[in-house]
Design a protein around this motif. Structure first.
Motif, PDB file in Angstrom:
ATOM      1  N   CYS A   7     -20.343 -22.007  64.037  1.00  0.00           N
ATOM      2  CA  CYS A   7     -19.490 -21.156  63.205  1.00  0.00           C
ATOM      3  C   CYS A   7     -19.213 -19.860  63.940  1.00  0.00           C
ATOM      4  CB  CYS A   7     -20.182 -20.868  61.864  1.00  0.00           C
ATOM      5  SG  CYS A   7     -19.287 -19.679  60.817  1.00  0.00           S
ATOM      6  N   VAL A   8     -17.930 -19.525  64.067  1.00  0.00           N
ATOM      7  CA  VAL A   8     -17.547 -18.261  64.684  1.00  0.00           C
ATOM      8  C   VAL A   8     -16.065 -18.023  64.418  1.00  0.00           C
ATOM      9  CG1 VAL A   8     -16.790 -19.084  66.966  1.00  0.00           C
ATOM     10  CG2 VAL A   8     -17.962 -16.876  66.779  1.00  0.00           C
ATOM     11  N   ALA A   9     -15.627 -16.785  64.545  1.00  0.00           N
ATOM     12  CA  ALA A   9     -14.215 -16.436  64.351  1.00  0.00           C
ATOM     13  C   ALA A   9     -13.329 -17.205  65.323  1.00  0.00           C
ATOM     14  CB  ALA A   9     -14.024 -14.927  64.550  1.00  0.00           C
ATOM     15  N   HIS A  10     -12.249 -17.825  64.798  1.00  0.00           N
ATOM     16  CA  HIS A  10     -11.353 -18.584  65.664  1.00  0.00           C
ATOM     17  C   HIS A  10      -9.902 -18.322  65.278  1.00  0.00           C
ATOM     18  CE1 HIS A  10     -10.731 -22.077  68.499  1.00  0.00           C
ATOM     19  NE2 HIS A  10     -11.661 -21.350  69.081  1.00  0.00           N
ATOM     20  N   ASN A  11      -9.015 -19.290  65.456  1.00  0.00           N
ATOM     21  CA  ASN A  11      -7.576 -19.046  65.370  1.00  0.00           C
ATOM     22  C   ASN A  11      -7.082 -18.903  63.935  1.00  0.00           C
ATOM     23  OD1 ASN A  11      -7.633 -19.359  68.103  1.00  0.00           O
ATOM     24  ND2 ASN A  11      -6.595 -21.333  68.141  1.00  0.00           N
ATOM     25  N   GLY A  12      -6.230 -17.904  63.716  1.00  0.00           N
ATOM     26  CA  GLY A  12      -5.657 -17.677  62.403  1.00  0.00           C
ATOM     27  C   GLY A  12      -4.287 -17.043  62.496  1.00  0.00           C
ATOM     28  N   SER A  13      -3.650 -16.862  61.343  1.00  0.00           N
ATOM     29  CA  SER A  13      -2.312 -16.263  61.311  1.00  0.00           C
ATOM     30  C   SER A  13      -2.171 -15.373  60.085  1.00  0.00           C
ATOM     31  CB  SER A  13      -1.243 -17.362  61.248  1.00  0.00           C
ATOM     32  OG  SER A  13      -1.137 -17.904  59.939  1.00  0.00           O
ATOM     33  N   LEU A  14      -1.104 -14.592  60.072  1.00  0.00           N
ATOM     34  CA  LEU A  14      -0.784 -13.815  58.884  1.00  0.00           C
ATOM     35  C   LEU A  14      -0.289 -14.724  57.766  1.00  0.00           C
ATOM     36  CD1 LEU A  14       1.205 -10.677  60.100  1.00  0.00           C
ATOM     37  CD2 LEU A  14      -1.224 -10.842  59.532  1.00  0.00           C
ATOM     38  N   ILE A  15      -0.575 -14.333  56.536  1.00  0.00           N
ATOM     39  CA  ILE A  15       0.150 -14.836  55.377  1.00  0.00           C
ATOM     40  C   ILE A  15       1.129 -13.718  55.040  1.00  0.00           C
ATOM     41  CG2 ILE A  15       0.017 -15.521  52.959  1.00  0.00           C
ATOM     42  CD1 ILE A  15      -2.771 -16.589  53.467  1.00  0.00           C
ATOM     43  N   PRO A  16       2.451 -13.939  55.191  1.00  0.00           N
ATOM     44  CA  PRO A  16       3.406 -12.818  55.126  1.00  0.00           C
ATOM     45  C   PRO A  16       3.664 -12.305  53.717  1.00  0.00           C
ATOM     46  CG  PRO A  16       4.560 -14.879  55.456  1.00  0.00           C
ATOM     47  CD  PRO A  16       3.090 -15.210  55.540  1.00  0.00           C
ATOM     48  N   ALA A  17       2.610 -11.811  53.074  1.00  0.00           N
ATOM     49  CA  ALA A  17       2.724 -11.228  51.735  1.00  0.00           C
ATOM     50  C   ALA A  17       3.330  -9.828  51.841  1.00  0.00           C
ATOM     51  CB  ALA A  17       1.356 -11.167  51.073  1.00  0.00           C
ATOM     52  N   LYS A  18       4.178  -9.506  50.924  1.00  0.00           N
ATOM     53  CA  LYS A  18       4.876  -8.224  50.965  1.00  0.00           C
ATOM     54  C   LYS A  18       3.917  -7.065  50.733  1.00  0.00           C
ATOM     55  CE  LYS A  18       9.014  -5.960  49.110  1.00  0.00           C
ATOM     56  NZ  LYS A  18      10.131  -6.078  48.142  1.00  0.00           N
ATOM     57  N   ASN A  19       4.014  -6.061  51.609  1.00  0.00           N
ATOM     58  CA  ASN A  19       3.241  -4.819  51.512  1.00  0.00           C
ATOM     59  C   ASN A  19       1.732  -5.027  51.611  1.00  0.00           C
ATOM     60  OD1 ASN A  19       5.639  -3.328  51.135  1.00  0.00           O
ATOM     61  ND2 ASN A  19       5.580  -3.736  48.929  1.00  0.00           N
ATOM     62  N   ARG A  20       1.308  -6.151  52.161  1.00  0.00           N
ATOM     63  CA  ARG A  20      -0.123  -6.412  52.360  1.00  0.00           C
ATOM     64  C   ARG A  20      -0.357  -7.004  53.738  1.00  0.00           C
ATOM     65  NH1 ARG A  20      -3.663  -6.464  47.953  1.00  0.00           N
ATOM     66  NH2 ARG A  20      -2.700  -6.226  45.909  1.00  0.00           N
ATOM     67  N   ASP A  21      -1.552  -6.774  54.265  1.00  0.00           N
ATOM     68  CA  ASP A  21      -1.990  -7.414  55.496  1.00  0.00           C
ATOM     69  C   ASP A  21      -3.046  -8.448  55.119  1.00  0.00           C
ATOM     70  OD1 ASP A  21      -0.370  -5.732  57.047  1.00  0.00           O
ATOM     71  OD2 ASP A  21      -1.923  -4.184  57.124  1.00  0.00           O
ATOM     72  N   ILE A  22      -2.640  -9.704  55.081  1.00  0.00           N
ATOM     73  CA  ILE A  22      -3.530 -10.795  54.686  1.00  0.00           C
ATOM     74  C   ILE A  22      -3.473 -11.868  55.764  1.00  0.00           C
ATOM     75  CG2 ILE A  22      -3.986 -12.609  52.982  1.00  0.00           C
ATOM     76  CD1 ILE A  22      -2.872 -10.790  50.855  1.00  0.00           C
ATOM     77  N   MET A  23      -4.624 -12.382  56.101  1.00  0.00           N
ATOM     78  CA  MET A  23      -4.741 -13.347  57.194  1.00  0.00           C
ATOM     79  C   MET A  23      -5.501 -14.571  56.717  1.00  0.00           C
ATOM     80  SD  MET A  23      -6.223 -12.514  61.003  1.00  0.00           S
ATOM     81  CE  MET A  23      -6.366 -13.773  62.258  1.00  0.00           C
ATOM     82  N   VAL A  24      -5.100 -15.745  57.217  1.00  0.00           N
ATOM     83  CA  VAL A  24      -5.888 -16.953  57.036  1.00  0.00           C
ATOM     84  C   VAL A  24      -6.451 -17.294  58.411  1.00  0.00           C
ATOM     85  CG1 VAL A  24      -3.850 -18.437  57.343  1.00  0.00           C
ATOM     86  CG2 VAL A  24      -5.916 -19.364  56.283  1.00  0.00           C
ATOM     87  N   GLN A  25      -7.722 -17.708  58.438  1.00  0.00           N
ATOM     88  CA  GLN A  25      -8.393 -17.853  59.727  1.00  0.00           C
ATOM     89  C   GLN A  25      -9.391 -18.998  59.716  1.00  0.00           C
ATOM     90  OE1 GLN A  25     -10.435 -14.280  60.902  1.00  0.00           O
ATOM     91  NE2 GLN A  25     -10.881 -15.028  62.957  1.00  0.00           N
ATOM     92  N   ALA A  26      -9.438 -19.717  60.841  1.00  0.00           N
ATOM     93  CA  ALA A  26     -10.418 -20.789  61.022  1.00  0.00           C
ATOM     94  C   ALA A  26     -11.732 -20.212  61.538  1.00  0.00           C
ATOM     95  CB  ALA A  26      -9.878 -21.815  62.011  1.00  0.00           C
ATOM     96  N   TRP A  27     -12.827 -20.796  61.050  1.00  0.00           N
ATOM     97  CA  TRP A  27     -14.169 -20.373  61.472  1.00  0.00           C
ATOM     98  C   TRP A  27     -15.025 -21.582  61.849  1.00  0.00           C
ATOM     99  CZ3 TRP A  27     -16.306 -15.348  61.659  1.00  0.00           C
ATOM    100  CH2 TRP A  27     -15.405 -14.318  61.305  1.00  0.00           C
ATOM    101  N   TYR A  28     -14.411 -22.583  62.481  1.00  0.00           N
ATOM    102  CA  TYR A  28     -15.144 -23.801  62.803  1.00  0.00           C
ATOM    103  C   TYR A  28     -15.845 -24.330  61.536  1.00  0.00           C
ATOM    104  CZ  TYR A  28     -14.371 -23.648  67.900  1.00  0.00           C
ATOM    105  OH  TYR A  28     -13.819 -23.682  69.157  1.00  0.00           O
ATOM    106  N   GLN A  29     -17.164 -24.583  61.577  1.00  0.00           N
ATOM    107  CA  GLN A  29     -17.809 -25.120  60.377  1.00  0.00           C
ATOM    108  C   GLN A  29     -18.007 -24.073  59.288  1.00  0.00           C
ATOM    109  OE1 GLN A  29     -20.665 -28.477  60.398  1.00  0.00           O
ATOM    110  NE2 GLN A  29     -20.683 -28.225  62.630  1.00  0.00           N
ATOM    111  N   GLY A  30     -17.596 -22.846  59.550  1.00  0.00           N
ATOM    112  CA  GLY A  30     -17.518 -21.850  58.492  1.00  0.00           C
ATOM    113  C   GLY A  30     -16.292 -22.064  57.628  1.00  0.00           C
ATOM    114  N   GLY A  31     -15.422 -22.991  58.046  1.00  0.00           N
ATOM    115  CA  GLY A  31     -14.255 -23.354  57.247  1.00  0.00           C
ATOM    116  C   GLY A  31     -13.052 -22.469  57.474  1.00  0.00           C
ATOM    117  N   VAL A  32     -12.287 -22.267  56.417  1.00  0.00           N
ATOM    118  CA  VAL A  32     -11.051 -21.483  56.435  1.00  0.00           C
ATOM    119  C   VAL A  32     -11.233 -20.289  55.513  1.00  0.00           C
ATOM    120  CG1 VAL A  32      -8.595 -21.485  55.855  1.00  0.00           C
ATOM    121  CG2 VAL A  32      -9.630 -23.507  56.929  1.00  0.00           C
ATOM    122  N   SER A  33     -11.006 -19.106  56.036  1.00  0.00           N
ATOM    123  CA  SER A  33     -11.160 -17.880  55.255  1.00  0.00           C
ATOM    124  C   SER A  33      -9.808 -17.205  55.075  1.00  0.00           C
ATOM    125  CB  SER A  33     -12.121 -16.914  55.951  1.00  0.00           C
ATOM    126  OG  SER A  33     -12.226 -15.696  55.246  1.00  0.00           O
TER     127      SER A  33
END
Length: 494
Positions: free
Chosen positions: A388-414
């Motif tokens: 488990c460790v921080a891996h590849n993710g992207s922005l979720i383009p929500a208006k006026n917010r900085d929100i990201m979806v990110q893979a964490w290997y066996q930590g899943g999706v955050s």
């Protein structure tokens, strides 16, 4: 229609290519090509754990502290729509790219094209057998680009592994024509110094520029000798991709970069970059380069220039990837502590190591600076049998917010919010329980990206997942529609 074949590449001066062969069932017996034996995205064999760690994992499952083996769990605002297990390509699943109604999924054995016009029921369009880790993938127009970072006998899709000490060995970029998604056609190959661990596009109308990231040279490697303190820049003419060629190797670290080792214990020595994210609209890029994080001016895409550089010799071990926010005034850098093959999401490691580093960008033009604000790490502890460790993710383009979806290997999706750079917080998640309770088996989400209303994740071991998020904080993103998405080429969402 599902096709599985080894495509043909035109003969170029960069190296002879063997004729394409029809695929026999026996060819599928071969395992995935081995990755370069370096930190960073290094799939490894199962590792034994102590009896105490086995007991702790089983106890955590029994007590409800973590999910059971392969059990799917998620927050109330996330739905798991479907999973497509691996089919003909049984290697390690890697990165994702998108175009129109298609998703392109890398695998150490090649790549898969999915029709995602119905996200809840994706359809496999084609599977291309072309071994060569990592098979990092991106697309632009009718072209698909594939990274090869394992030493091969030649640049064909029929190649076998061969030691990097052999001068005839090949590593680098492959280019496919994907105008017919059911029958991708291999059209070009470009050899690059130390191969291509990852790559990043700077697309223009007539040409596509590619920044090739690679690292870990050795005096014993004829095509990858130190110093390797920069990146390869490839120019691909859209009208004649077979003329793709390296046009420069800009030096990004004239002082050699972070020395790591005895100077900075626990930190990787900088011998190249792992990944770069470009923001073409802002003529800006951010590089995650082993022991260094950098900000680049790409006003001239053929000649990127470093305008700021930071290090974190306390908590970062391996600068892995970078993501801008939508306004381009923040960068999230990830740290791949343990190379993606270790259990680092636990109480012993703590909340700051193996985390994301959030940096604000201060100033203007070539005087911009990276200013550290905080760390973010998933708040859910994982078992000692889960890499488990921080891996590849992207922005979720929500208006006026900085929100990201990110893979964490066996930590899943955050799914997490960093609108307040100093106080990031998780707002949703999806994960599976450990693959095993008695050994550490490499698996979990390699990439998790938001595209046209859904989250798509390529799980190293389990296949292709599609998620939906229902949350007022992300609802505004649903109206954003992209024609194409390569996450390492940051789009102007609005």
């Amino acid at each position: 229609m599902t096709s599985l074949h080894r495509p043909r590449v035109r003969r170029r001066s960069l190296g002879a290519v063997t004729a394409a062969l029809g695929l026999a069932a026996a060819l599928l017996v071969a395992g995935p090509a081995a990755a370069t034996p370096d930190p960073g995205d290094h799939p490894s064999a199962a590792k034994g754990v102590s009896r105490g760690q086995e007991a702790d994992t089983r106890a955590a499952i029994k007590n409800g502290e973590i999910p059971g083996v392969d059990e799917v769990v998620h927050s109330d605002n996330v739905r798991h729509l479907t999973n497509i297990p691996k089919q003909a390509l049984l290697g390690t699943n890697s990165d994702l790219a998108f175009q129109g109604k298609y998703a392109f999924a890398g695998n150490y054995d090649g790549f898969v094209i999915y029709d995602i016009s119905r996200p809840e029921a994706p359809r496999t369009v084609s599977q291309v057998l072309c071994p060569g880790s990592q098979n990092d993938v991106s697309v632009s127009g009718n072209l698909l680009f594939l990274s090869t970072d394992s030493s091969r006998t030649d640049n064909s899709c029929n190649s076998a592994t061969q030691p990097a000490t052999e001068k005839s060995s090949w590593e680098g970029m492959k280019v496919f024509d994907i105008s017919d998604k059911a029958h991708p056609r291999y059209v070009a190959a470009v050899e690059t110094a130390c191969g291509s661990h990852t790559h990043t596009l700077v697309p223009e109308r007539r040409d596509v520029y590619i920044y090739v990231s690679s690292y870990s040279p050795s005096e014993s490697f004829p095509d990858c000798r130190p110093p390797h303190d920069g990146i390869s820049v490839i120019k691909v003419p859209r009208s004649a991709p077979e003329k793709a060629a390296v046009i420069d190797f800009p030096v990004l670290f004239p002082d050699g970069g972070n020395p790591g080792g005895t100077t900075n214990p626990g930190v990787s020595q900088t011998t190249g970059c792992h990944d770069i994210t470009t923001f073409p609209k802002l003529k800006l890029a951010a590089g995650a380069c082993m022991g260094d994080g950098i900000l680049l001016d790409i006003a001239n895409p053929a000649a990127p220039k470093v305008i700021d550089r930071v290090q974190d010799n306390v908590n970062f071990a391996f600068w892995h990837s970078a993501t801008f926010n939508e306004r381009g005034n923040k960068v999230v850098f990830t740290d791949e502590l343990g190379g993606g093959g270790a259990a680092t999401c636990n109480e012993r490691i703590g909340p700051n190591r193996g985390a994301d580093g959030i940096y604000d960008i201060a100033g203007k033009g070539t005087h911009r600076k990276l200013v550290f604000k905080s760390y973010y790490k998933i708040p859910r502890h994982q078992a000692d049998t889960e890499n488990c460790v921080a891996h590849n993710g992207s922005l979720i383009p929500a208006k006026n917010r900085d929100i990201m979806v990110q893979a964490w290997y066996q930590g899943g999706v955050s799914i997490w919010d960093f609108t307040d750079s100093a106080h990031p917080k998780e707002i949703g998640y999806f994960e599976r329980g450990p693959i095993s309770t008695d050994s550490l088996v490499t698996g979990g989400a390699w990439s998790a990206y938001y595209y046209n209303g859904h989250i798509y994740s390529n799980d190293i071991a389990k296949g292709f997942d599609v998620l939906a998020i229902d949350d007022r904080r992300t609802d505004s993103a649903e109206s954003v529609r992209m024609r194409e998405l390569n996450v390492q080429t940051q789009p102007d969402y609005r």
